[in-house]
Design an enzyme around this catalytic site. Structure first.
Site, mmCIF file in Angstrom:
data_model
loop_
_atom_site.group_PDB
_atom_site.id
_atom_site.type_symbol
_atom_site.label_atom_id
_atom_site.label_comp_id
_atom_site.label_asym_id
_atom_site.label_seq_id
_atom_site.Cartn_x
_atom_site.Cartn_y
_atom_site.Cartn_z
ATOM 1 N N HIS A 139 -13.755 -40.088 -30.365
ATOM 2 C CA HIS A 139 -13.828 -41.563 -30.348
ATOM 3 C C HIS A 139 -14.160 -42.126 -31.733
ATOM 4 O O HIS A 139 -14.725 -43.208 -31.839
ATOM 5 C CB HIS A 139 -14.873 -42.070 -29.343
ATOM 6 C CG HIS A 139 -14.835 -41.381 -28.019
ATOM 7 N ND1 HIS A 139 -14.120 -41.844 -26.944
ATOM 8 C CD2 HIS A 139 -15.406 -40.212 -27.603
ATOM 9 C CE1 HIS A 139 -14.262 -41.026 -25.915
ATOM 10 N NE2 HIS A 139 -15.035 -40.013 -26.295
ATOM 11 N N SER A 197 -3.210 -52.177 -57.585
ATOM 12 C CA SER A 197 -2.957 -53.523 -57.074
ATOM 13 C C SER A 197 -2.582 -54.417 -58.248
ATOM 14 O O SER A 197 -3.095 -54.250 -59.353
ATOM 15 C CB SER A 197 -4.222 -54.044 -56.388
ATOM 16 O OG SER A 197 -4.257 -55.451 -56.423
ATOM 17 N N LYS A 242 -8.495 -51.424 -57.798
ATOM 18 C CA LYS A 242 -7.940 -50.806 -56.587
ATOM 19 C C LYS A 242 -7.118 -49.556 -56.855
ATOM 20 O O LYS A 242 -6.412 -49.441 -57.850
ATOM 21 C CB LYS A 242 -7.048 -51.813 -55.834
ATOM 22 C CG LYS A 242 -7.783 -52.910 -55.128
ATOM 23 C CD LYS A 242 -8.643 -52.453 -53.960
ATOM 24 C CE LYS A 242 -7.848 -51.928 -52.801
ATOM 25 N NZ LYS A 242 -7.340 -52.965 -51.914
ATOM 26 N N GLU A 274 0.110 -44.455 -46.277
ATOM 27 C CA GLU A 274 0.416 -45.616 -45.433
ATOM 28 C C GLU A 274 1.902 -45.678 -45.102
ATOM 29 O O GLU A 274 2.292 -46.030 -43.985
ATOM 30 C CB GLU A 274 -0.005 -46.908 -46.145
ATOM 31 C CG GLU A 274 -1.514 -47.049 -46.270
ATOM 32 C CD GLU A 274 -1.882 -48.224 -47.170
ATOM 33 O OE1 GLU A 274 -2.127 -49.312 -46.646
ATOM 34 O OE2 GLU A 274 -1.898 -48.033 -48.401
#
Ligand code: ARG
Length: 494
Positions: free
Chosen positions: A185, A307, A313, A320
């Site tokens: 979980h 970024s 970043k 992704e």
């Protein structure tokens, strides 16, 4: 049925030497190889809509391979003369060189790869080129080409899976002693070896390889060539011969099934979907682990991006995108299932929609495996962070209960007793191993001093020494078994 196709007037885009009247307008009408009965030019939008060349040119080499086998067999069977057959085969080899060097201008007017290549052959060889299609239809041709195209893609994926699995085992071995939290979980559950976690993905990708091998065995079992348009042919062809020439075990048994079966593509897409689902889960973990909150791993600069606005970043774009592109592979599977579900026997043009998703999925899975295999070895693992996280959140509570159970207390009662100790520890803001013996004994007199040893993270991990468990010995066994398996498979392929 005439065996001398040179007498049949060619039409449409095929140059005619017979002088049969055929208007210039009709010749340019985009009817390619089938203009005989048509008196009006094909509408330009229909021509574009109907064409599949943009997609099926990807199987030009397979189409030529199928044609070489077919022409060879026609010659051997006396359907063509040996000279005709060898001239056709030589012409097809010339075309192969043109395809390999990208020297072919594909024409939308010629609809698909089959008619484009036949036209090129006829341009070179004259009317003899028109004999290639004797005892064959585009329906058995495309079914054969598509199988060949997915066969080579399956082999490529199997080799990439092998590589990625090797990377996972190497990484597991390198990080055998790194301890990390195990979750259920996404709540800290019990500490595990980081290597154990990586080897779970080895198992998944091993099953994927098994699925691709199974699919390949069925794909290779049946050759559609010679099924004709749907019913077979009156020419004395030898389907066993073409099947053997193309590396199939046998000719497909039923001509209707042969031209309308796309199970092999569905199996390919199903195996690809499951493999992408696995890569997507791994990617999700890498994304979470590389976040500032977790800080378990640092992904390599080579496989992350920046970024355009936030200078600090470093984003896990590759992971992704692997996660994101999984959607298009699932989409291709659902798309083809949907195309096939309502089709009457045998071939229907709907089936032309089968290739785009399958080829795109093959490319997507291949590049996802390539990037995963390249990125993982360069990832930095922060063993202190993972170990610290593994010791948090009462991840040794089960071990405290197991301790009491070993001392004879029924596990259910031990669970209850430890639950009470967790409540005390929460109240005091400490870990279980920080509770003194008196506090422990107040809940159960079975606790003795050796309990503290049992609560150490390393003891907790190594206590789980059941087969397939996370104890060092068991994980080492997994590594050894994985290596044996990889080398056995590598030998099999040789
Ligand atoms: N381009 C077609 C396809 O991919 C080839 C088969 C066409 N057959 C036909 N009867 N129109 O399905």
């Amino acid at each position: 049925m005439s065996r001398d196709s040179a007498d049949v007037p060619s039409s449409g885009g095929v140059p005619s030497s017979s002088g049969v009247p055929s208007s210039a307008e009709k010749r340019d009408g985009g009817q390619g190889m089938w203009g005989g009965r048509f008196s009006e030019a094909t509408d330009a939008l229909v021509q574009a809509f109907n064409a599949s060349i943009d997609v099926d040119k990807a199987m030009a080499l397979e189409d030529l391979e199928g044609s070489v086998a077919h022409a060879t067999m026609l010659g051997e069977q006396g359907i063509l003369t040996p000279e005709e057959a060898s001239e056709l085969v030589a012409g097809l080899h010339d075309l192969r060189r043109l395809v390999e060097t990208g020297a072919i201008d594909w024409s939308v007017a010629l609809e698909d790869v089959h008619m484009n290549l036949e036209k090129r052959l006829t341009d070179r060889l004259g009317p003899l080129g028109g004999k290639l299609h004797t005892a064959r239809s585009r329906n058995d041709q495309v079914a054969t080409d598509f199988r060949l195209a997915l066969r080579s893609r399956t082999r490529r994926i199997l080799s990439l899976l092998h590589e990625t699995r090797t990377v996972l085992v190497d990484l597991a071995e390198r990080h055998l002693d790194v301890i990390a939290p195990g979750y259920t979980h996404l709540q800290v559950a019990q500490p595990v070896r980081f290597s154990h976690h990586l080897l779970a993905y080895f198992e998944m990708l091993t099953r994927d390889a098994g699925r691709f091998r199974d699919a390949l065995a069925r794909l290779d079992a049946a050759c559609p060539l010679g099924a004709g348009a749907l019913a077979g042919t009156g020419f004395p062809i030898d389907r066993h011969r073409t099947a053997a020439l193309l590396g199939f075990a046998e000719p497909a048994a039923n001509s209707l099934d042969a031209v309308s079966d796309r199970d092999f593509a569905l199996e390919f897409l199903a195996a690809a979907s499951i493999a992408m689902m696995h890569l997507s889960r791994l990617s999700e973990e890498l994304i979470v682990w590389s976040s500032q909150e977790f800080g378990f791993v640092t992904l390599p600069d080579s496989h992350t991006t920046g970024s355009s606005i936030m200078p600090q970043k470093k984003n896990p774009d590759v992971s992704e995108l692997v996660r994101g592109k999984t959607g298009r592979v699932f989409g291709a599977l659902m798309g083809l299932l949907t195309v096939m579900k309502g089709l009457p026997l045998a071939y229907n043009k709907d089936m032309q929609e089968d290739k785009h998703g399958a080829f795109d999925s093959a490319d997507t899975l291949a590049v996802s495996l390539r990037l995963t295999a390249d990125m993982l070895p360069r990832m930095e693992v922060h063993a202190e962070r993972t170990r610290a996280a593994a010791g948090r959140a009462f991840s040794n509570a089960t071990d405290l209960a197991d301790y009491l159970a070993r001392k004879g207390l029924p596990f259910r009662e031990a669970h209850e007793a430890v639950g009470r100790l967790v409540a005390v520890a929460l109240e005091r803001g400490v870990d279980l191993q920080q509770l003194d013996l008196a506090t422990l004994r107040a809940v159960s007199p079975r606790f003795e001093h050796d309990v503290y040893q049992a609560l150490e993270v390393e003891s907790v991990v190594d206590a789980r020494d059941s087969y397939g468990g996370t104890a060092r010995k068991r994980v080492s066994e997994q590594v050894a078994r994985a290596r044996e398996r990889l080398s056995a498979e590598a030998e099999e392929r040789q």
